[in-house]
Design an enzyme around this catalytic site. Structure first.
Site, mmCIF file in Angstrom:
data_model
loop_
_atom_site.group_PDB
_atom_site.id
_atom_site.type_symbol
_atom_site.label_atom_id
_atom_site.label_comp_id
_atom_site.label_asym_id
_atom_site.label_seq_id
_atom_site.Cartn_x
_atom_site.Cartn_y
_atom_site.Cartn_z
ATOM 1 N N TYR A 245 0.846 -1.198 0.000
ATOM 2 C CA TYR A 245 0.000 0.000 0.000
ATOM 3 C C TYR A 245 0.878 1.244 0.000
ATOM 4 C CZ TYR A 245 -4.318 2.561 1.133
ATOM 5 O OH TYR A 245 -5.418 3.380 1.113
ATOM 6 N N TYR B 258 -5.804 5.400 -7.029
ATOM 7 C CA TYR B 258 -6.028 5.328 -5.584
ATOM 8 C C TYR B 258 -7.417 4.758 -5.357
ATOM 9 C CZ TYR B 258 -6.737 6.921 -0.759
ATOM 10 O OH TYR B 258 -7.000 6.984 0.586
#
Length: 388
Positions: A297, A341
């Site tokens: 991430y 995102y």
């Protein structure tokens, strides 16, 4: 530690379908429509129909409830529905909850989804605008009055300490950004397709909150992503090679807050990801040396470095050199810095593509992929593997 032993979830469920909308800055449609498009695409990919689905999992902070998405997709009765908290930290936990439901017989086919207009609608990067009274709000109250209003400002505190402790400069973060954008440049689905960057570009980008520059921060995206989870036995009869859930874990550390855990003993690591790492290695029986691809991430570059260190790929303060040396294929879709995102959901889809051999930047014979969710908050992770 509350978990000291290997759990029994590994190998009992698999991801069999992935689907997404386009990734954009202005979707031109509702978040519900984005969710429905992604879910239908994932079911088509899995060779399943809405009638097969009896479970759904999504995030909190979501405007498209499970029952509404189910109705709009033509899905019937649900025996399982769930939401996972803490923003991007929920990503891998959606698949964990789906796998738990499948493994225990609570549901047979579970869809995990996330869809938002995070650029054209509510922008998480704009920081705290308003909060209803809550315990979480009280914790933020110790930081907001002093100017720490945005995610970038919260991460900058830990990033500055990391650089100080290990004698590094902000250029250390540039290795992560350059790697992500190199992969995004060859990914037609990525927002930054065809636009790689150099370390010089990173160093020249404007400050957001020192020591973070613009190119240390992920983009903002409109879009949707969904995944379909079922039993490994059923997966073997479906069109695509299954991505087996070899291990799944959630983690929260001591003195855990949402992005503002500044009262811990030290700020140079991510204890919540350490909890996840220990359980993933226990359950999968794997070590860092066994991992073929890392999908970590990357909302902010410093936390990618800290994750590599928490998982034991390298020593403390050594992650920038580790990334620069290319010792682990990292965020081969471009990550959130380069592709989109989507709170980490697109990272799980990339892990599935790597195992199937259909990724645009394929790693030859990739069989074991580590995926992580949002950091700085209670978080989650997965190890996905090829079958057999």
């Amino acid at each position: 530690m509350s978990v000291r032993a290997r759990d029994s979830l590994g190998g009992r469920a698999a991801v069999v379908g992935i689907g997404a909308t386009e990734f954009s800055k202005e979707s031109g449609r509702s978040e519900l429509k984005l969710a429905v498009e992604a879910v239908r695409a994932a079911l088509d990919d899995a060779g399943l129909t809405p009638a097969d689905v009896d479970g759904m999992v999504t995030f909190t902070m979501d405007t498209s409830p499970e029952i509404t998405v189910a109705q709009a997709c033509g899905i019937g009765e649900l025996s399982f529905f769930s939401r996972v908290h803490y923003g991007g930290g929920a990503a891998c936990a959606t698949v964990q909850q789906a796998a738990l439901a499948v493994a225990t017989g609570v549901a047979e086919v579970v869809v995990c989804y996330r869809a938002f207009n995070e650029r054209s609608g509510r922008r998480f990067g704009s920081g705290v605008q308003h909060r209803e009274p809550s315990a979480e709000g009280v914790a933020l109250g110790w930081s907001l009055p002093f100017g720490l209003l945005t995610p970038a400002s919260w991460v900058a505190m830990a990033a500055q300490r990391y650089l100080h402790t290990y004698g590094l400069t902000p250029e250390a973060f540039g290795q992560v950004a350059v790697t992500a954008r190199r992969h995004a440049a060859t990914n037609p689905a990525a927002y930054f397709h065809g636009r790689p960057i150099t370390l010089a570009d990173h160093a020249a980008s404007r400050w957001i909150v020192e020591p973070l520059r613009l190119l240390d921060c992920c983009q903002e995206t409109d879009g949707g992503q969904a995944l379909v989870v079922t039993s490994l036995e059923r997966a073997r009869d479906l069109p695509n090679p299954p991505a087996v859930v070899a291990a799944a874990a959630q983690g929260a550390g001591r003195a855990q807050e949402q992005m503002t855990s500044f009262y811990r003993d030290e700020l140079t690591g991510l204890p919540e990801m350490g909890v996840v790492a220990r359980q993933l290695w226990r359950t999968s029986g794997l070590t860092p040396a066994d991992i073929d691809v890392g999908i970590l991430y990357d909302h902010f570059t410093p936390f990618v470095l800290m994750q590599l260190e928490e998982f034991g790929f390298c020593g403390k303060g050594e992650a920038a050199e580790f990334v620069a040396a290319g010792r682990l294929p990292l965020n081969t879709h471009g990550g959130q810095l380069g592709e989109a995102y989507l709170h980490g959901m697109n990272g799980m889809a990339e892990a599935v593509r790597q195992i199937r051999g259909t990724a645009v930047n394929p790693i030859p014979s990739a069989r074991r992929v580590l995926v992580t969710a949002g950091t700085g908050v209670p978080t989650s992770g997965l190890v996905l593997t090829a079958d057999g």
